[in-house]
Enzyme design. Structure first.
Site, PDB file in Angstrom:
ATOM      1  N   LYS A   1     -79.850 -58.812  -0.014  1.00 21.23           N
ATOM      2  CA  LYS A   1     -81.217 -58.449  -0.407  1.00 21.23           C
ATOM      3  C   LYS A   1     -81.270 -57.918  -1.833  1.00 21.23           C
ATOM      4  O   LYS A   1     -82.172 -58.273  -2.609  1.00 21.23           O
ATOM      5  CB  LYS A   1     -81.751 -57.405   0.579  1.00 21.23           C
ATOM      6  CG  LYS A   1     -83.141 -56.879   0.280  1.00 21.23           C
ATOM      7  CD  LYS A   1     -83.661 -56.022   1.421  1.00 21.23           C
ATOM      8  CE  LYS A   1     -82.931 -54.700   1.528  1.00 21.23           C
ATOM      9  NZ  LYS A   1     -83.316 -53.739   0.473  1.00 21.23           N
TER      10      LYS A   1
ATOM     11  N   VAL B   1     -81.221 -45.758   7.126  1.00 19.18           N
ATOM     12  CA  VAL B   1     -81.181 -44.766   6.038  1.00 19.18           C
ATOM     13  C   VAL B   1     -81.907 -43.497   6.432  1.00 19.18           C
ATOM     14  O   VAL B   1     -81.421 -42.383   6.211  1.00 19.18           O
ATOM     15  CB  VAL B   1     -81.774 -45.362   4.744  1.00 19.18           C
ATOM     16  CG1 VAL B   1     -81.919 -44.289   3.668  1.00 19.18           C
ATOM     17  CG2 VAL B   1     -80.904 -46.497   4.232  1.00 19.18           C
TER      18      VAL B   1
ATOM     19  N   CYS C   1     -77.826 -54.885   2.613  1.00 14.07           N
ATOM     20  CA  CYS C   1     -77.940 -54.467   1.212  1.00 14.07           C
ATOM     21  C   CYS C   1     -77.578 -55.550   0.206  1.00 14.07           C
ATOM     22  O   CYS C   1     -78.408 -55.945  -0.615  1.00 14.07           O
ATOM     23  CB  CYS C   1     -77.074 -53.229   0.967  1.00 14.07           C
ATOM     24  SG  CYS C   1     -77.667 -51.762   1.825  1.00 14.07           S
TER      25      CYS C   1
END
Length: 441
Positions: A264, A11, A261
């Protein structure tokens, strides 16, 4: 505008590079000296289509910088993005030690007003914790904002440069003005910047990913039903996907969702629900379905070989959790491979990008092939675990000639069932009818 991005993971690096692309001067900070040196020398440390070109251009034009010194990195910055890991704990909760550790350090070195942005995916209430951590050591003015990322691996550059929406959680008019200016170039086509309170923004990210995970798991259950009822999940998918209330995306069945993603974020939202004494029944079911689906293809393989995989050799195409990435976190392919090895089988694998990451974990437990066709040498069957484009139109004659037997187990439904039957393959996929080849007597 001068901007700091703390964290140069997936990110952070995409965010920093794309912010520099619109003329901002961006300094990325990371404690990993080796990684920072690579980045300074022009080496992109993640695989993401389209990123390298932007990275090289902004490094050359001196809009993108890297340092291990946080105090140096935030000097003169108006905005500080926190793009730090929030790994799941054993109970599914997001670990905030990196985020709060940096926040506490910021409190010791801030000298003027700045906007600190939580870009990491964090639980509801994190903005307040970050604010408190900074305020312990800094009495001046600052704002903490929640600005969750919605980057899909494989298309992250496009997602950042042309976002569907930008979600910003803040009640500060000063922060709103700065962020409207910052994101203006990215929403020129009219896609919205949605302002809301910090807690709602934090929940929005979890809600979005959990809903998409739910769609995937729903279709995997429909696929299970199709296999038992003799229906075709592709036909069902097209039938319901044409309803604009449902939409066509995330309706493809397979071998379970993975990545950094969905697993989690679903776990974290369930944990947050449990903390306020609410049982999130749908998401508990989603997690159960996903774990079952990861084992489904191995079950099909076991059935085909009547429960005896000892001595069998399998080719596996695809190791990443999805195409166009080298990310293997929670990748279903790894669970399939571990199950095959535990049953006494051997594996030769190929993936265009993810093999180094897998090799770092499994070592020499499996063979890593130079090409997708090399992986087929001596294999009793081919298993397709990731839908890379180069796997969609292979040389089927070469596949037939190289495999010991014409058997394919396709976890991504890349090919049409009748066409594979006509080519002479025993072809098993997810949620679609099986056409049996005639037995050779």
């Amino acid at each position: 505008m001068k901007i700091t991005v703390v964290g140069t993971g997936y990110v952070g690096l995409v965010t920093g590079t794309c912010l520099a692309e619109t003329g901002n001067v961006v300094t990325c900070v990371d404690i990993d000296e080796r990684k920072v040196n690579k980045l300074k020398n022009g080496q992109v440390t993640i695989y993401e289509p389209g990123l390298e070109k932007l990275f090289e251009r902004n490094l050359k034009e001196e809009r993108l910088f890297f340092t291990t010194d946080l105090e140096e990195g935030i000097k003169d910055a108006a905005i500080i993005f926190l793009a730090l890991p929030t790994p799941p704990g054993e109970d599914g909760s997001a670990d905030l030690k990196y985020v709060l550790g940096v926040a506490e350090h910021l409190g010791k070195i801030l000298t003027d007003y700045k906007v600190i942005i939580d870009k990491s995916t964090v639980p509801v209430g994190t903005a307040e914790k970050v604010h408190a951590a900074i305020a312990k050591n800094y009495a001046g003015e600052f704002d903490v904002v929640s600005n969750p990322e919605f980057l899909r691996e494989g298309v992250a550059v496009d997602d950042f440069m042309k976002p569907d929406r930008v979600v910003i959680g803040t009640t500060s008019e000063r922060a709103k003005k700065l962020l409207t200016e910052l994101y203006g170039p990215y929403v020129r086509q009219g896609n919205p910047i949605i302002f809301m309170d910090e807690r709602s923004a934090e929940l929005t990210k979890y809600a979005a990913n959990s809903f998409l995970a739910t769609k995937i798991s729903f279709m995997n259950e429909i696929a299970q039903l199709c296999e038992r009822l003799g229906a075709d999940v592709d036909m069902v998918r097209r039938g319901i996907g044409s309803d604009d209330r449902i939409g066509k995306r995330f309706l493809f069945p397979g071998i379970g969702y993975g990545g950094s993603c969905f697993p989690k974020d679903v776990q974290a939202l369930v944990h947050s629900s449990n903390e306020v004494s609410y049982e999130f029944k749908i998401l508990n079911a989603v997690m159960d379905v996903n774990e079952t689906q990861k084992k489904h293809l191995v079950s099909r393989i076991n059935n085909h070989y009547e429960g005896n995989l000892q001595g069998k050799h399998f080719a596996v195409w695809g190791l990443a959790f999805k195409p166009n990435t080298d990310d293997i976190r929670e990748a279903p392919a790894l669970e399939i491979i571990n199950s095959l090895l535990a049953a006494g089988a051997t594996v030769s694998a190929f993936d265009p990008e993810a093999m180094p990451n897998v090799k770092a974990i499994v070592g020499d437990k499996i063979n890593f092939a130079e090409t997708q066709y090399d992986a087929l040498e001596g294999a009793d069957a081919l298993i397709i675990a990731t839908e890379w484009n180069e796997f969609r139109t292979p040389d089927f004659d070469k596949v037939l000639a190289t495999l010991k037997e014409p058997v394919i187990f396709d976890g991504r439904n890349l090919f049409e069932v009748p066409a594979m039957f006509e080519k002479g393959f025993h072809y098993e996929s997810i949620g679609r009818p099986l056409i049996q080849l005639p037995k050779i007597v």
